[in-house]
Design an enzyme around this catalytic site. Structure first.
Site, PDB file in Angstrom:
ATOM      1  N   THR A  11      63.226  34.818 -34.975  1.00  0.00           N
ATOM      2  CA  THR A  11      64.317  33.849 -34.040  1.00  0.00           C
ATOM      3  C   THR A  11      63.541  33.965 -32.754  1.00  0.00           C
ATOM      4  OG1 THR A  11      65.239  35.794 -33.434  1.00  0.00           O
ATOM      5  CG2 THR A  11      65.810  35.132 -35.482  1.00  0.00           C
ATOM      6  N   GLY A  12      62.361  34.175 -32.014  1.00  0.00           N
ATOM      7  CA  GLY A  12      62.614  33.550 -30.593  1.00  0.00           C
ATOM      8  C   GLY A  12      61.631  32.639 -30.869  1.00  0.00           C
ATOM      9  N   ARG A  99      47.568  46.738 -25.543  1.00  0.00           N
ATOM     10  CA  ARG A  99      46.048  45.811 -24.892  1.00  0.00           C
ATOM     11  C   ARG A  99      44.604  46.462 -24.665  1.00  0.00           C
ATOM     12  NH1 ARG A  99      49.912  41.201 -23.116  1.00  0.00           N
ATOM     13  NH2 ARG A  99      50.151  39.886 -24.650  1.00  0.00           N
ATOM     14  N   CYS A 130      48.597  35.463 -23.315  1.00  0.00           N
ATOM     15  CA  CYS A 130      48.300  33.163 -23.364  1.00  0.00           C
ATOM     16  C   CYS A 130      46.788  33.116 -22.703  1.00  0.00           C
ATOM     17  CB  CYS A 130      49.540  33.177 -23.306  1.00  0.00           C
ATOM     18  SG  CYS A 130      50.082  33.429 -21.979  1.00  0.00           S
ATOM     19  N   SER A 160      57.128  27.823 -21.139  1.00  0.00           N
ATOM     20  CA  SER A 160      57.585  28.449 -21.612  1.00  0.00           C
ATOM     21  C   SER A 160      56.535  30.207 -22.567  1.00  0.00           C
ATOM     22  CB  SER A 160      57.552  28.302 -23.543  1.00  0.00           C
ATOM     23  OG  SER A 160      55.663  27.638 -23.094  1.00  0.00           O
ATOM     24  N   GLY A 161      55.807  30.218 -21.296  1.00  0.00           N
ATOM     25  CA  GLY A 161      55.692  32.080 -21.264  1.00  0.00           C
ATOM     26  C   GLY A 161      55.936  32.817 -20.934  1.00  0.00           C
ATOM     27  N   LYS A 215      46.708  41.720 -15.510  1.00  0.00           N
ATOM     28  CA  LYS A 215      45.629  41.467 -17.314  1.00  0.00           C
ATOM     29  C   LYS A 215      44.844  39.864 -17.692  1.00  0.00           C
ATOM     30  CE  LYS A 215      50.788  41.583 -18.636  1.00  0.00           C
ATOM     31  NZ  LYS A 215      52.036  40.752 -18.816  1.00  0.00           N
ATOM     32  N   ARG A 236      52.985  29.902 -11.950  1.00  0.00           N
ATOM     33  CA  ARG A 236      54.850  29.058 -13.059  1.00  0.00           C
ATOM     34  C   ARG A 236      54.235  27.785 -12.384  1.00  0.00           C
ATOM     35  NH1 ARG A 236      54.640  31.390 -17.333  1.00  0.00           N
ATOM     36  NH2 ARG A 236      55.979  33.208 -17.052  1.00  0.00           N
ATOM     37  N   HIS A 243      49.319  25.574 -21.199  1.00  0.00           N
ATOM     38  CA  HIS A 243      49.123  26.508 -20.036  1.00  0.00           C
ATOM     39  C   HIS A 243      47.438  25.725 -19.511  1.00  0.00           C
ATOM     40  CE1 HIS A 243      51.658  29.352 -20.172  1.00  0.00           C
ATOM     41  NE2 HIS A 243      51.344  30.062 -20.612  1.00  0.00           N
ATOM     42  N   ASN A 316      50.219  27.500 -25.327  1.00  0.00           N
ATOM     43  CA  ASN A 316      50.608  28.658 -24.888  1.00  0.00           C
ATOM     44  C   ASN A 316      51.588  29.269 -26.170  1.00  0.00           C
ATOM     45  OD1 ASN A 316      52.089  26.917 -23.320  1.00  0.00           O
ATOM     46  ND2 ASN A 316      53.115  29.380 -23.601  1.00  0.00           N
TER      47      ASN A 316
END
Length: 340
Positions: A11-12, A99, A130, A160-161, A215, A236, A243, A316
């Site tokens: 649902t995301g 990761r 992303c 949206s990230g 990251k 951001r 992105h 992204n």
């Protein structure tokens, strides 16, 4: 014969995009399950022409299922991914949890497709961050030709990230600015995001970098080459989806901008739009909904030996998350599971 596949977190934003991309790319599915938390139980999501009702993740039995695409946070993944993996279902995880685990492959199929073959150690494959995913697609073909010594990257990352809450905050703050009676106090982000930029994504670390910046360093080394030096500044910006990255590269060998352009044009997953004229480049708005990572503004950096600059833009929610996860599933099927 197709696969039994589950989408966890259906649902995301990313989960819904996974379902869309699975349908668009006609992934060979015999049976599909949309899983979510109990508060979303029964919510309807689309899979091509089908409408699926979400099932309860907590009660779901992964026995007999082939692949699960996880699009939930690290905390929930820590609980449910091992259960799925133990039941024999290969987990492709979009969170940051696995990761950096040496026994879990971190995969971008255009870059290191062969790494999926290491999935069997834990029955888990990790999807990168992303901002890393789109960058390494551009780096790999250039690295193969001239060996990248150092990367300096500044990112311009859409809200949206940060999920639906990030998108809602940009929308609400933008409306509030034109209606002064409404509240614009930041909740999801550290400062106002509407008509602003914030040089802060994720938590701060002891050396002054943020976790997002760390990251990009760690993941680029794991995916492409541990010898590459990377420094990043992640920002951001008030963009809903897409992105962008300004990337400066220093090579071991000279690489002419024209040759670099030809190499990038021929590389998988990339589209070069690089005209030295007004509008001859791609912006985040133009990349939304596209599978490709777009490269523009390719030019020599004359301030260093063997330097090159480029501009990199991608959706992204697609290449940075859902698309890459589906591509990993496709690669896993081709190289390891071989059903479809």
């Amino acid at each position: 014969m197709g696969y039994k596949l589950a989408v966890v977190g259906a649902t995301g934003n990313v989960g819904r995009e996974m379902l869309n991309i699975l349908a668009e790319r006609e992934f060979p599915v015999d049976e599909i399950a949309a899983l979510a938390s109990r508060r979303s139980l029964g919510t309807e999501v689309s899979f091509g022409e089908q409408t699926l009702r979400t099932q309860d993740l907590e009660a779901f039995d992964f026995t007999g299922w082939d692949i699960a695409l996880f699009a939930i946070g690290s905390d929930a993944t820590k609980t449910y991914a091992p259960k799925a993996a133990k039941a024999g279902c290969v987990v492709i995880d979009n969170s940051s949890l696995y990761r950096y685990d040496p026994d879990v492959p971190l995969v971008v199929p255009e870059v290191n497709a062969e790494a999926v073959e290491g999935y069997a150690k834990k029955n888990i494959i990790a999807n990168p961050n992303c901002s890393t995913a789109q960058m390494v697609v551009a780096l790999k073909p250039l690295h193969d030709r001239a060996t990248i010594r150092r990367v300096v990257v500044s990112t311009y990352q859409s809200v949206s990230g940060a999920g639906k809450e990030g998108m809602d905050e940009l929308w609400d703050q933008t409306k509030a600015i034109y209606n002064p009676t409404e509240e614009i106090e930041p909740k999801k982000f550290q400062k106002q995001i509407a008509f602003n930029v914030i040089p802060h994504i994720d938590t701060f670390m002891e050396d002054g970098s943020t976790k997002e910046e760390w990251k990009m360093v760690a993941e680029t080394k794991k995916i492409v080459d541990a010898a590459i030096k990377v420094t990043a500044t992640c920002v951001r910006v008030p963009v809903f989806v897409g992105h962008a990255e300004a990337i400066n590269l220093e090579f071991e060998e000279h690489l002419d901008e024209d040759e670099a352009r030809d190499i990038l044009r021929a590389a998988p997953g990339l589209m070069v739009v690089d005209k030295r004229e007004d509008g001859g480049y791609i912006t985040p708005v133009e990349c939304v909904g596209d599978f490709a990572t777009f490269i523009s503004r390719i030019r020599q950096d004359s301030t260093i030996d063997n330097g090159l600059n480029l501009w990199c833009v991608s959706d992204n929610l697609r290449k940075g998350a859902a698309l890459n996860a589906v591509q990993i599933a496709e690669t896993l099927g081709t190289r390891c599971l071989k059903k479809g």
